[in-house]
Enzyme design. Sequence first.
Site, PDB file in Angstrom:
ATOM      1  N   CYS A   1       0.818  -1.171   0.121  1.00 42.39           N
ATOM      2  CA  CYS A   1       0.043   0.130   0.103  1.00 42.39           C
ATOM      3  C   CYS A   1       1.006   1.384  -0.032  1.00 42.39           C
ATOM      4  CB  CYS A   1      -0.931  -0.022   1.259  1.00 42.39           C
ATOM      5  SG  CYS A   1      -0.079  -0.461   2.819  1.00 42.39           S
TER       6      CYS A   1
ATOM      7  N   HIS B   1      -3.083   6.187   4.435  1.00 38.91           N
ATOM      8  CA  HIS B   1      -1.771   6.521   4.888  1.00 38.91           C
ATOM      9  C   HIS B   1      -1.379   8.101   4.246  1.00 38.91           C
ATOM     10  CE1 HIS B   1      -1.387   2.433   5.724  1.00 38.91           C
ATOM     11  NE2 HIS B   1      -0.669   2.126   4.665  1.00 38.91           N
TER      12      HIS B   1
END
Lengths: 354, 354
Positions: A129, A255
Amino acid sequence: MSGYHVAVVGATGAVGTRMLKMVEQSPLPIASVKALASKRSAGKKLPYADTELTVEELTDDSFEGIDIALFSAGGSVSKRFAPSAVKAGAIVVDNTSAFRMDPEIPLVVPEVNPEALRSHHGIIANPNCSTIQMVVALEPIRKAFGLKRIMVSTYQAVGGAGQRALNELAAESKAYLDGDVTKVTPEILPVSGDKKHYQMAFNLLPQIDVFEDDAYTHEEWKMIHETKKIMKGDMDDPELKVTATCVRVPVPVSHGEEVYFEVEDQNATADDIRAALTGAPGVIVQDDPAHQIYPQPAIAEGTRDVYVGRIREDAENPGFFHMWNVSDNLLKGAAWNSMQIAETMDAMGLIQPK
Amino acid sequence: MSGYHVAVVGATGAVGTRMLKMVEQSPLPIASVKALASKRSAGKKLPYADTELTVEELTDDSFEGIDIALFSAGGSVSKRFAPSAVKAGAIVVDNTSAFRMDPEIPLVVPEVNPEALRSHHGIIANPNCSTIQMVVALEPIRKAFGLKRIMVSTYQAVGGAGQRALNELAAESKAYLDGDVTKVTPEILPVSGDKKHYQMAFNLLPQIDVFEDDAYTHEEWKMIHETKKIMKGDMDDPELKVTATCVRVPVPVSHGEEVYFEVEDQNATADDIRAALTGAPGVIVQDDPAHQIYPQPAIAEGTRDVYVGRIREDAENPGFFHMWNVSDNLLKGAAWNSMQIAETMDAMGLIQPK
């Protein structure tokens, strides 16, 4: 009904449930969807469109008639069952680290290296990711100005460690606000399989995945090797230097990354960088300091793009720049990038519905 | 009773209450303590040792007989009242940005540049919290190996924005966990005096202090200029290159910092860096990846040291290293560093009790 027969492996997880959502929302013709998980979850119902799916136990026989298998149930499950899916004629998009470093297996972010899909042998690896959102934001810069060096500090959401980690963050946060965080004993974070577990609520943990012998974490090496493999085709390419520090923050989903980078063209300005990113595939520029516009996890959650802002020059080091990017780690970082790979293969004629 | 007569200006704030605690715990002889604040807070009681102090309104006459005045009530209050304190014969330790850039005023971290105290004219500036913890950790490295370049990404706690920001984080976090974060309207964070306010709970805000015209925040420039002034004596020194990105994280107290830096001695190793930090003043090394030992805000809160870990080489760039440091931003970053300046001046004979 003609169309693709799709299986999602690990369908009950934080990523798996979102993979089902990405299948549901796909413009591809979908003939059938199968939700696969461990025996423990078999029989569980999962929502899909206006109906529900009954979770089936994953076995070697699960992939009969399947065209597309999206895997997100851990590396060992992928290693064990992806070959069965390929044997049954499915293409596998694997969202674990099981095959990412295999030089024979394409590691693909559709905005960056779709051509790598052509060399597949049945399995395509979905990158980590934190790597995905960074390379989506850096590729337009690499194309326009060349890229010599990447130094990234991550601010990674808890959802990357799975649904149980999200539950732990919520339980700990409640206990903390009630005045006694010790009422909840950490059992998952920072890494469920590691020896020690620490409070994540209202805290920072500079460990994602286990430590290697060289004091880097496995997550940090994933960012280094995967970025090189995706952007340059070689995970040991010494021409693109990458270094990373990965930190878990008490944010559920999306994130953040502070990316400090050096371009080859030392005449490039922050305005040039901004122009190169504006309209680039998968990128939305949110960069207006005068109006306090910059990417935030709470705003990015639930969307598929990579948001980029805080673009500025390092005044003392020509060719060096900062940018701050945010993306939903469970969508672009996992479920969406996986389904996007399947959609890209369809568009490239590499797969066809039956 | 002979000893120092101390005043704390802004005594009711997140830093002020901790300044009182630092005075209470000081080994200096303390003859009296005066808690000063705005008219609004006058009459309020604050705990001190086994008694309590009654908050008095700050006026030009507040400093009669005071030896040491610790200021933490905002830059405008310091600019207005610090001259009155100096005129009354007190030394002022100012924990605001009012005087930090003044070349005539020492900007001091006792572990790094105590000698700068000798040139004071009554006012000593306490640096910005994020600067302090970084230079404490970097100074032993600079001394041993030389320091060419600093690139820092901060993970800054909400307490740096004051008590009302802490209250806002708690209220928002509760509302979020109750299922509706919009029940609380952000009014303080990221910057109380700026135009827009955003959710901080379970989010990241890449803005600390207001933006300058060059897309850096004022906080980022503080880190750049203050670090140079403290470590090299000149806030525009081009020999030490510093760049910074400052991000607010949903942690109440204790900042984290990923510091990437280049040393002059390219033969230095991570073990050398670790050895130089071990036993250095104000530093505690917490760096044992094999046992998952690294600095964490939840552990640092309430203590006075700077914790350093995750020390490692950048394998591809000789002379470049990473480290992760954590410190209580309200103590070493503010209240403790201020009182420590007073204690250091006493030890150096620059002040004496009456």
